[in-house]
Design a protein around this motif. Structure first.
Motif, PDB file in Angstrom:
ATOM      1  N   TYR A 227      -4.590  -9.448 -23.915  1.00  0.00           N
ATOM      2  CA  TYR A 227      -5.692 -10.094 -24.619  1.00  0.00           C
ATOM      3  C   TYR A 227      -5.224 -11.300 -25.434  1.00  0.00           C
ATOM      4  O   TYR A 227      -5.849 -12.373 -25.397  1.00  0.00           O
ATOM      5  CB  TYR A 227      -6.370  -9.073 -25.536  1.00  0.00           C
ATOM      6  CG  TYR A 227      -7.479  -9.637 -26.381  1.00  0.00           C
ATOM      7  CD1 TYR A 227      -8.753  -9.820 -25.855  1.00  0.00           C
ATOM      8  CD2 TYR A 227      -7.250  -9.992 -27.708  1.00  0.00           C
ATOM      9  CE1 TYR A 227      -9.788 -10.346 -26.622  1.00  0.00           C
ATOM     10  CE2 TYR A 227      -8.275 -10.511 -28.489  1.00  0.00           C
ATOM     11  CZ  TYR A 227      -9.532 -10.688 -27.952  1.00  0.00           C
ATOM     12  OH  TYR A 227     -10.544 -11.208 -28.716  1.00  0.00           O
ATOM     13  N   MET A 231      -6.411 -15.388 -25.418  1.00  0.00           N
ATOM     14  CA  MET A 231      -6.839 -16.226 -26.537  1.00  0.00           C
ATOM     15  C   MET A 231      -6.024 -17.516 -26.594  1.00  0.00           C
ATOM     16  O   MET A 231      -6.548 -18.602 -26.857  1.00  0.00           O
ATOM     17  CB  MET A 231      -6.686 -15.453 -27.852  1.00  0.00           C
ATOM     18  CG  MET A 231      -7.629 -14.275 -28.009  1.00  0.00           C
ATOM     19  SD  MET A 231      -9.330 -14.760 -28.397  1.00  0.00           S
ATOM     20  CE  MET A 231      -9.169 -15.179 -30.143  1.00  0.00           C
ATOM     21  N   LEU A 254     -11.167 -11.437 -21.371  1.00  0.00           N
ATOM     22  CA  LEU A 254     -11.811 -11.152 -22.653  1.00  0.00           C
ATOM     23  C   LEU A 254     -11.296 -12.082 -23.745  1.00  0.00           C
ATOM     24  O   LEU A 254     -12.060 -12.524 -24.608  1.00  0.00           O
ATOM     25  CB  LEU A 254     -11.565  -9.697 -23.062  1.00  0.00           C
ATOM     26  CG  LEU A 254     -12.172  -8.616 -22.172  1.00  0.00           C
ATOM     27  CD1 LEU A 254     -12.036  -7.258 -22.834  1.00  0.00           C
ATOM     28  CD2 LEU A 254     -13.620  -8.901 -21.857  1.00  0.00           C
ATOM     29  N   MET A 257     -13.017 -15.419 -23.162  1.00  0.00           N
ATOM     30  CA  MET A 257     -14.430 -15.348 -23.517  1.00  0.00           C
ATOM     31  C   MET A 257     -14.631 -15.316 -25.035  1.00  0.00           C
ATOM     32  O   MET A 257     -15.452 -16.064 -25.587  1.00  0.00           O
ATOM     33  CB  MET A 257     -15.059 -14.095 -22.900  1.00  0.00           C
ATOM     34  CG  MET A 257     -16.542 -13.952 -23.193  1.00  0.00           C
ATOM     35  SD  MET A 257     -17.246 -12.433 -22.503  1.00  0.00           S
ATOM     36  CE  MET A 257     -16.603 -11.213 -23.671  1.00  0.00           C
ATOM     37  N   ASN A 258     -13.868 -14.479 -25.724  1.00  0.00           N
ATOM     38  CA  ASN A 258     -14.039 -14.376 -27.176  1.00  0.00           C
ATOM     39  C   ASN A 258     -13.611 -15.641 -27.900  1.00  0.00           C
ATOM     40  O   ASN A 258     -14.194 -16.011 -28.931  1.00  0.00           O
ATOM     41  CB  ASN A 258     -13.274 -13.165 -27.701  1.00  0.00           C
ATOM     42  CG  ASN A 258     -13.965 -11.861 -27.354  1.00  0.00           C
ATOM     43  OD1 ASN A 258     -15.112 -11.856 -26.916  1.00  0.00           O
ATOM     44  ND2 ASN A 258     -13.272 -10.745 -27.535  1.00  0.00           N
ATOM     45  N   TYR A 259     -12.598 -16.312 -27.381  1.00  0.00           N
ATOM     46  CA  TYR A 259     -12.187 -17.592 -27.968  1.00  0.00           C
ATOM     47  C   TYR A 259     -13.350 -18.576 -27.879  1.00  0.00           C
ATOM     48  O   TYR A 259     -13.664 -19.273 -28.858  1.00  0.00           O
ATOM     49  CB  TYR A 259     -10.969 -18.139 -27.234  1.00  0.00           C
ATOM     50  CG  TYR A 259     -10.535 -19.514 -27.705  1.00  0.00           C
ATOM     51  CD1 TYR A 259      -9.579 -19.657 -28.702  1.00  0.00           C
ATOM     52  CD2 TYR A 259     -11.084 -20.673 -27.148  1.00  0.00           C
ATOM     53  CE1 TYR A 259      -9.181 -20.918 -29.145  1.00  0.00           C
ATOM     54  CE2 TYR A 259     -10.701 -21.928 -27.581  1.00  0.00           C
ATOM     55  CZ  TYR A 259      -9.741 -22.046 -28.573  1.00  0.00           C
ATOM     56  OH  TYR A 259      -9.358 -23.302 -29.010  1.00  0.00           O
ATOM     57  N   ILE A 261     -16.564 -17.958 -27.581  1.00  0.00           N
ATOM     58  CA  ILE A 261     -17.661 -17.542 -28.452  1.00  0.00           C
ATOM     59  C   ILE A 261     -17.334 -17.854 -29.915  1.00  0.00           C
ATOM     60  O   ILE A 261     -18.185 -18.333 -30.675  1.00  0.00           O
ATOM     61  CB  ILE A 261     -17.958 -16.041 -28.259  1.00  0.00           C
ATOM     62  CG1 ILE A 261     -18.529 -15.796 -26.850  1.00  0.00           C
ATOM     63  CG2 ILE A 261     -18.931 -15.534 -29.327  1.00  0.00           C
ATOM     64  CD1 ILE A 261     -18.684 -14.344 -26.479  1.00  0.00           C
ATOM     65  N   ASP A 262     -16.078 -17.617 -30.315  1.00  0.00           N
ATOM     66  CA  ASP A 262     -15.658 -17.923 -31.689  1.00  0.00           C
ATOM     67  C   ASP A 262     -15.789 -19.412 -32.002  1.00  0.00           C
ATOM     68  O   ASP A 262     -16.026 -19.795 -33.153  1.00  0.00           O
ATOM     69  CB  ASP A 262     -14.208 -17.482 -31.919  1.00  0.00           C
ATOM     70  CG  ASP A 262     -14.045 -15.972 -31.957  1.00  0.00           C
ATOM     71  OD1 ASP A 262     -15.074 -15.271 -32.076  1.00  0.00           O
ATOM     72  OD2 ASP A 262     -12.894 -15.488 -31.866  1.00  0.00           O
ATOM     73  N   THR A 285     -17.845  -4.784 -22.662  1.00  0.00           N
ATOM     74  CA  THR A 285     -18.032  -5.921 -23.569  1.00  0.00           C
ATOM     75  C   THR A 285     -19.460  -6.470 -23.459  1.00  0.00           C
ATOM     76  O   THR A 285     -20.188  -6.152 -22.530  1.00  0.00           O
ATOM     77  CB  THR A 285     -17.044  -7.048 -23.228  1.00  0.00           C
ATOM     78  OG1 THR A 285     -17.271  -7.462 -21.873  1.00  0.00           O
ATOM     79  CG2 THR A 285     -15.617  -6.580 -23.372  1.00  0.00           C
ATOM     80  N   THR A 332     -21.290 -12.999 -17.791  1.00  0.00           N
ATOM     81  CA  THR A 332     -20.488 -14.195 -18.072  1.00  0.00           C
ATOM     82  C   THR A 332     -20.673 -15.282 -17.018  1.00  0.00           C
ATOM     83  O   THR A 332     -19.997 -16.308 -17.057  1.00  0.00           O
ATOM     84  CB  THR A 332     -18.988 -13.840 -18.165  1.00  0.00           C
ATOM     85  OG1 THR A 332     -18.582 -13.216 -16.936  1.00  0.00           O
ATOM     86  CG2 THR A 332     -18.718 -12.918 -19.350  1.00  0.00           C
TER      87      THR A 332
END
Length: 341
Positions: A227, A231, A254, A257-259, A261-262, A285, A332
């Motif tokens: 993970y 990032m 993930l 994707m989270n990067y 969104i952040d 998720t 996604t």
């Protein structure tokens, strides 16, 4: 308190008044023993609590009914699902499984294969993204058949079970291009690994060529399989002005994707993500991740079945088994993501 000593084959033979060979024949299911003697031996085994040692039992047959499994990471969901398939079929054919974890370190992989050989396993299943020359040389020196599960050699020299990685990446890349993306990032493992350079990268390049887009090596990224690495690579993906990414690992996906969104990037409206292993990470998720779906359990199960044939000196009709894959469309990617060959 003195530990109770385990009963031995000598104790059983002495109790019944027969030879060691007779007890051994009963234990190994040999029919060349009188029924009355067999009953007495089995009764003595039960009374004494004798448990035949697998290695000792295999001395005459040259088999230990044990196979070794080399895994790069026992905590990785992809490999653990393969291992389930291996274990179920191994149990079906009455084989015990010795599991080793290598962290995908070639030195540890070599040691693992050597250690399994010293334990006289009847066969080995190897999982991992790459077999370096030293590992291949060690495998060649082992007096036991080896089958690859979810792994490939550059020359197909070892029996293996996989999906068509070229086709899977090609289909996914073309689908993203049809969704309007001209800059699709490919995030894979080291290009020194055959599975990445000869298969995943080739599928990506084939898709670009078919869709009339020039290959840009600045859109190809290598990443560790976790993970945090996702990032980190996401920052480089953003700098390359990619608007979509295909990854080789769910945790990496993930992280990307989270990067995004952040950073306020909307997924999938502004950035689309496709991953490759379809583990629980991709499902639990929000949004859930569109993924290449591999029949992971079946890959392990078929690899184990191939190994049972090799251990019985049977000829394999096909040494390179390719199982079908699908694309699971989730949150996604845009709803109109269209998968075509």
């Amino acid at each position: 308190m003195k530990k109770k000593q385990s009963a031995t084959i000598y104790d059983v033979a002495s109790r019944v008044g027969v030879s060691l060979a007779t007890v051994s024949r009963v234990v190994n299911g040999n029919t060349n023993v009188r029924e009355s003697t067999k009953r007495k031996v089995l009764a003595a085994i039960d009374e004494l609590g004798y448990h035949p040692n697998a290695v000792a039992r295999g001395l005459a047959s040259k088999k230990t009914t044990t196979i070794g499994v080399v895994m790069p990471d026992v905590t990785d969901m992809y490999y653990s699902e393969l291992a389930r398939g291996i274990d179920d079929v191994a149990n079906m054919y009455h084989y015990d499984v010795l599991l080793t974890n290598t962290d995908e370190d070639p030195v540890r992989e070599t040691m693992a294969v050597n250690n399994l050989a010293t334990k006289q396993v009847d066969g080995i299943i190897f999982m991992g993204n790459e077999l370096d020359r030293e590992v291949l040389n060690t495998i060649a020196s082992v007096d036991a058949p080896v089958v690859l599960a979810g792994s490939l050699t550059s020359d197909g020299s070892l029996p293996s079970v996989n999906i068509d990685y070229v086709a899977a990446i090609r289909e996914s890349t073309k689908a993203l291009i049809r969704n309007g993306h001209q800059r699709v990032a490919l995030v894979i493992g080291p290009l020194t690994h055959a599975i990445n350079k000869q298969y995943r990268l080739k599928g990506y390049q084939d898709a670009l060529e078919e869709m009339g887009i020039d290959y840009d090596e600045s859109l190809v990224f290598t990443s560790h399989q976790d993970y945090a690495a996702g990032m980190q690579v996401a920052e480089r993906v953003t700098a390359a002005k990619a608007t979509a990414a295909i990854t080789y690992d769910d945790e990496v996906a993930l992280g990307i994707m989270n990067y995004m969104i952040d950073k306020g990037v909307k997924v999938p409206d502004d950035f689309e993500v496709v991953t490759s292993n379809n583990t629980k990470f991709a499902i639990v998720t929000r949004p859930a991740v569109t993924s290449i779906s591999q029949p992971k359990y079946d890959i392990g199960a078929v690899a184990m079945r191939m190994l049972t044939k090799l251990m019985n000196n049977e000829i394999l009709e096909d040494t390179q088994i390719t199982l079908p894959h699908t694309i699971e469309r989730r949150g996604t990617t845009k709803n109109d993501l269209e998968i075509k060959m």
